[in-house]
Design a protein around this motif. Structure first.
Motif, PDB file in Angstrom:
ATOM      1  N   THR A 254       0.814  -1.218   0.000  1.00 49.91           N
ATOM      2  CA  THR A 254       0.000   0.000   0.000  1.00 49.91           C
ATOM      3  C   THR A 254       0.842   1.259   0.000  1.00 49.91           C
ATOM      4  OG1 THR A 254      -0.110  -0.078   2.427  1.00 49.91           O
ATOM      5  CG2 THR A 254      -1.889  -1.164   1.190  1.00 49.91           C
ATOM      6  N   ILE A 282      -5.947   6.007  -1.653  1.00 52.79           N
ATOM      7  CA  ILE A 282      -5.525   5.046  -2.683  1.00 52.79           C
ATOM      8  C   ILE A 282      -6.514   3.889  -2.781  1.00 52.79           C
ATOM      9  CG2 ILE A 282      -3.079   5.616  -2.434  1.00 52.79           C
ATOM     10  CD1 ILE A 282      -2.812   3.079  -0.684  1.00 52.79           C
ATOM     11  N   HIS A 284      -8.925   3.197  -4.708  1.00 57.03           N
ATOM     12  CA  HIS A 284      -9.191   2.659  -6.044  1.00 57.03           C
ATOM     13  C   HIS A 284      -8.058   1.769  -6.536  1.00 57.03           C
ATOM     14  CE1 HIS A 284      -6.745   6.196  -6.599  1.00 57.03           C
ATOM     15  NE2 HIS A 284      -6.472   5.841  -7.841  1.00 57.03           N
ATOM     16  N   ARG A 285      -6.856   1.905  -5.926  1.00 54.74           N
ATOM     17  CA  ARG A 285      -5.725   1.064  -6.324  1.00 54.74           C
ATOM     18  C   ARG A 285      -5.507  -0.118  -5.387  1.00 54.74           C
ATOM     19  NH1 ARG A 285      -1.262   3.413  -5.607  1.00 54.74           N
ATOM     20  NH2 ARG A 285      -1.771   5.509  -4.884  1.00 54.74           N
ATOM     21  N   SER A 287      -6.370  -3.668  -3.755  1.00 59.88           N
ATOM     22  CA  SER A 287      -6.992  -4.883  -4.281  1.00 59.88           C
ATOM     23  C   SER A 287      -8.272  -5.207  -3.518  1.00 59.88           C
ATOM     24  CB  SER A 287      -6.015  -6.059  -4.167  1.00 59.88           C
ATOM     25  OG  SER A 287      -5.741  -6.350  -2.806  1.00 59.88           O
ATOM     26  N   SER A 792      -9.758   9.188  -2.923  1.00 64.63           N
ATOM     27  CA  SER A 792      -9.190   9.076  -4.249  1.00 64.63           C
ATOM     28  C   SER A 792      -9.981   9.897  -5.264  1.00 64.63           C
ATOM     29  CB  SER A 792      -9.154   7.612  -4.678  1.00 64.63           C
ATOM     30  OG  SER A 792     -10.439   7.038  -4.551  1.00 64.63           O
ATOM     31  N   ASP A 796     -13.558   5.031  -9.868  1.00 58.81           N
ATOM     32  CA  ASP A 796     -13.440   3.588  -9.668  1.00 58.81           C
ATOM     33  C   ASP A 796     -13.848   3.180  -8.259  1.00 58.81           C
ATOM     34  OD1 ASP A 796     -12.608   3.240 -12.206  1.00 58.81           O
ATOM     35  OD2 ASP A 796     -10.471   3.253 -11.740  1.00 58.81           O
TER      36      ASP A 796
END
Length: 938
Positions: A254, A282, A284-285, A287, A792, A796
């Motif tokens: 992360t 973060i 949206h990034r 998992s 974010s 997404d």
């Protein structure tokens, strides 16, 4: 305006030395008071307010008080006025959204007094000069830890200090931890509050310790309760699952600081919130597995709390529901499941929880008999909570003490007060106390062996009834879970067959379960195929959520209560009688500052703390030290070696460390420079600030003394953007706008939407109506899509995060396609993307360059019906917001209905013909069908 240092001869109710010292400091100068929890913050506040209330010409405003605190302050001021016989005292006046027109508020302000005003109303009244800041004697800010730079309370303080340099400003807080996070946090908070001096009062303060320990102390008996072997095994299993989950989070790349992600910090009540806040930028990034583990931490912490508070049967029921909610949906694989479910510790947890309730396996179709006997295939274990037996022993000891030592006479009432963490635990203890001497009927030899002629308190009767109810519940739960699995399988097959067909594009397949399940959407709209199993997992959780209501212990666990019908007041003596206070056992949950009211009104002789709470211990100390004629004996119970003990010690340590850091920062802190935002004294700088850069005629710069002006809809003051615009030297003019949210120039209007609001506006069609009206009246209409600052800057997140998505059919593709359709339908509509309110304020400044200033009167009149009064803002906003969600309801229709109909009930009773006359045929049909859907379907 009267001087704040004028000290009227008022009678105060501050018996302790530290309270008197704190009050004297507050009367002499403005400061931020940070008091340790439980030391009586509201008592100091009410005495301070009474000292100003005694002078009738004062106008004091209280900011940040909730409804309960308003009740406390109002009662205390009335009591002070009655005791001191102050004729000028008026008590507390509340101003909120449920009452008072503009004219009524103006009249109240003109007469002075003590006012508790909601933040949104107060900021609008200050900006519109309905309440002139110069006439305010002073401002009292509660919960000052919430006053961050973007908060509406900081906006209020800034407006007040700009216009009023003479009035006082006092801020209070009993939560020191938020003042220790970040760089120079105390200095930052002092700048937000426009204060220069902090006053710190921890429990280890010399004056506080002297006040609470110098007199006769309360008698405290500490009781460490050992957990049962089953509880200890389950706790170890849960902690192992938590530790593994944290390890999985640390393995994920992360890029964040992970030093605080430890098992010890996981026991703190806000750990899962802190982890989520760190991951938000973060998100949206991250998992899917990482997001799932973050949600699992909340589930595991809930299980850990339930272990120590629920009885064995309710805890096993809770685990059954958790397990059902985490069952794999059709078509998913092992990688999509929560990792902790596959650990040996999880199996230990579920198996041990079941063994605490019964052994054996119930046969299908076998139900408890009506006589109360349990099925022969089960052998009940029914492990009792260890604290129950100890509580019964404490009550027996108190009874013996009252019998053998009747000579003790003081001002205490003799009542026994039992304090718990929440209402669920209170109901559980009431049920136990009512049934602890009731014995179940002897139905077999085993029961006879358990039921000797002893009089010791036992929860056997209560637990057997809970077990019977649990077996009935589990039978129905298994049937519902099986039908849910079958229906989800059908939905999956239908989705697989139709996912390429155009007929299901943009809408979900038929789902007949929607109405039964309370409106939980299971639509699969044009998304990725691998999301289908996740959508159904969410559906399963919503289905199982209905069953969670049965888990909390209730009075007599659903037993029927006879209703008593009283024909006349003369018959009341047959049903009611007055008890002596010494005969009462009061079970009450911890309730913050309201616990002081409980102690003062009940005047207990014995206090049993069923669960530890550091703040309540201090409240008992203050109560005992404030009354020399009252004796208190406190029984302090906790599970030894448990998470309960660790949380209590951790909370005490965190508060002490927070005060220590605040004391160090206060010692090293330079003088806080509070910028009030007024015009500078330098004439050249003042000229540069008021230069209007719009091009006039032949390209000349027009230098005027008029600062930039922005017209803002009053509903927008729920957000932080108006405060940021005001902080950038813009004049914010609050108005009731019919078209748009912000008017920057005579030609530019902006409708601001957060992403959540954007999704809902697309869903109910309101955004298309708003865009149409903006295009009708303005040359350059704009749609501003604003994201949260610490999250974010991408769509997404709203397509993959199932914990925050408003509808399961929403994903980035759907939202982007709807935006594309919007721009195709309205080519002149401009869309602005903003990553935070700070960037939005900069964008507004750029848009206003070289432009004329808007006229607030014209902005208000745009979109109004002929003859409508633009200054009438007396309508309640909450019903209007509810009406906006009704299909067919536009701003113009809303204005017409608001003017012609009294309330929501009258709107729902209108006929279709009456609605047609008001809002048109099509809109009237939609509104009528919305309010009469069930009638039409029948």
């Amino acid at each position: 305006m009267p001087s704040e240092t004028a000290k009227p001869p008022v009678k105060l109710s501050l018996p302790l030395e530290y309270q008197q010292d704190c009050f004297s400091e507050l009367r002499n100068e403005d400061e931020l008071v940070i008091l340790a929890r439980g030391l009586g913050l509201l008592r100091v506040v009410t005495n301070l307010l009474h000292s100003y209330d005694a002078i009738g010409s004062n106008l004091v405003v209280v900011v940040g008080a909730d409804e309960r605190e308003n009740g406390w302050i109002g009662e205390a001021l009335a009591e002070h006025a009655a005791i001191s016989k102050t004729p000028a005292a008026r008590g507390l006046s509340q101003v909120n959204t449920d009452m008072m027109s503009v004219g009524m508020r103006e009249r109240m302000y003109s007469h002075g007094g003590i006012f508790s005003i909601t933040s949104r109303i107060l900021v609008v009244d200050l900006l519109s000069k309905l309440l002139s800041p110069e006439t305010v004697t002073g401002l009292v800010v509660l919960h000052s830890e919430r006053v961050i730079a973007t908060s509406i309370e900081a906006f209020i303080i800034r407006i007040y200090r700009q216009m009023n340099k003479a009035g006082f400003l006092k801020a209070f807080s009993d939560n020191p931890e938020p003042f220790t996070t970040g760089f120079a946090p105390l200095a930052s908070m002092m700048r937000n509050l426009f204060l220069r001096k902090p006053s710190l009062w921890p429990r280890f303060h010399v004056t506080v310790a002297k006040s609470l320990e110098g007199r006769k102390k309360a008698e405290v008996i500490e009781l460490e309760v050992p957990m049962t072997d089953g509880m200890r095994d389950i706790q170890h299993a849960i902690l192992e699952c938590v530790e593994v989950s944290i390890g999985e989070l640390r393995k994920a790349d992360t890029g964040l600081e992970l030093d605080d992600w430890t098992l010890d910090s996981a026991l703190h009540k806000n750990f899962d919130v802190i982890v989520r806040r760190q991951l938000d930028p973060i998100w949206h990034r991250v998992s899917y597995r990482t997001r799932q583990i973050v949600n699992d931490l909340s589930v595991l912490r809930g299980i850990l709390h339930a272990l120590l508070t629920y009885d064995a049967v309710s805890f096993n029921k809770y685990l059954d529901t958790i397990l059902a909610a985490h069952q794999p949906p059709p078509g998913s694989n092992r990688q999509n499941q929560s990792p902790w479910l596959f650990l040996d510790a999880a199996n230990t947890m579920f198996e041990t929880a079941k063994r605490r309730v019964y052994t054996g396996k119930p046969i299908d179709g076998e139900v408890p008999e009506a006589s109360g006997a349990l099925p022969d295939s089960l052998r009940p274990v029914l492990e009792e909570q260890p604290k129950w037996a100890l509580l019964a022993d404490i009550l027996e000891e108190i009874e013996r003490d009252a019998y053998f030592n009747p000579g003790i006479r003081d001002d205490s009432s003799g009542t026994i007060l039992i304090m718990c963490s929440d209402q669920g635990t209170c109901r559980q203890l009431r049920e136990f106390l009512q049934n602890m001497h009731v014995r179940p009927q002897q139905t077999n030899e085993d029961d006879a062996a358990d039921g000797d002629a002893e009089v010791k308190a036992s929860a056997t009767f209560m637990m057997r009834r809970k077990l019977r109810n649990y077996l009935n519940w589990k039978k129905d739960f298994a049937r519902v879970s099986a039908s849910l699995f079958t229906e989800n399988q059908k939905v999956l097959e239908g989705f697989t067959d139709q996912r390429g067909a155009d007929g299901y594009r943009g809408k979900g397949p038929p789902n007949k379960r929607r109405r039964v399940r309370g409106g939980s959407s299971a639509a699969f709209g044009g998304g990725r195929p691998d999301n289908s199993s996740l959508q159904m997992a969410e559906d399963r959780e919503s289905q199982v959520a209905m069953l969670l209501a049965d888990i909390q212990p209730t009075d007599a666990d659903g037993a029927q209560k006879d209703e008593v019908a009283i024909d006349s007041l003369d018959d009341m003596e047959d049903y009611f009688e007055l008890y002596e206070m010494s005969d009462l056992v009061v079970v009450h949950p911890y309730d913050g500052d309201m616990d002081e009211h409980v102690l003062e009104e009940v005047r207990p002789r014995y206090v049993v703390m069923y669960e530890p709470d550091a703040a309540f211990i201090r409240r008992v100390e203050v109560y005992r030290s404030s009354h020399d004629d009252r004796n208190v004996r406190v029984y302090f119970m906790y599970y030894g070696g448990s998470v309960e003990e660790q949380r209590y010690l951790s909370a005490v340590r965190k508060e002490k460390d927070a005060f220590t850091r605040l004391i160090k920062e206060k010692g090293n802190m330079a003088v806080t420079i509070t910028l009030d935002g007024t015009a500078p004294s330098d004439p050249q700088e003042q000229f540069l600030r008021t230069v209007n850069t719009r091009i006039a005629g032949g390209g000349r710069l027009a230098a005027t003394a008029e600062p930039p002006r922005i017209v803002v809809d009053v509903r927008e003051f729920r957000s932080s953007l108006p405060s940021l615009l005001h902080g950038r030297s813009n004049v914010v003019v609050p108005c009731m706008l019919t078209v748009a949210d912000y008017v920057l120039t005579p030609y530019i209007c902006i409708e601001r939407k957060s992403v959540r609001d954007l999704i809902s506006s697309f869903k109910n069609g309101r955004l298309f109506n708003q865009a149409e009206t903006m295009l009708q009246h303005y040359k350059y209409p704009m749609l501003l899509i604003e994201f949260d600052q610490n999250k974010s800057f991408t769509l997404d997140t709203f397509g993959t995060d199932h914990t925050t998505t408003l509808s399961t059919a929403n994903n980035p593709q759907d939202l982007q396609s709807k935006l594309a359709l919007l721009t195709l339908a309205f080519p002149r509509l401009k869309i602005i993307w903003s990553s935070s309110p700070y960037q939005t304020a900069e964008i507004f400044d750029e848009l206003k360059k070289q432009q004329e200033e808007p006229d607030p009167i014209k902005a208000v009149q745009i979109g109004l019906i002929a003859g409508e009064d633009p200054s009438d803002q007396s309508f309640n906003q909450t019903p209007q917001d509810m009406l906006r969600a009704v299909p067919g309801m536009t701003e113009k229709n809303l204005s017409r209905i608001t003017l012609e109909v009294g309330d929501l009930a009258d709107v729902s009773n209108l006929t279709e013909e009456e609605l047609d006359v008001m809002v048109g045929k099509e809109a009237g049909r939609q509104v009528y069908r919305f309010f009469n859907r069930s009638v039409l379907e029948d």
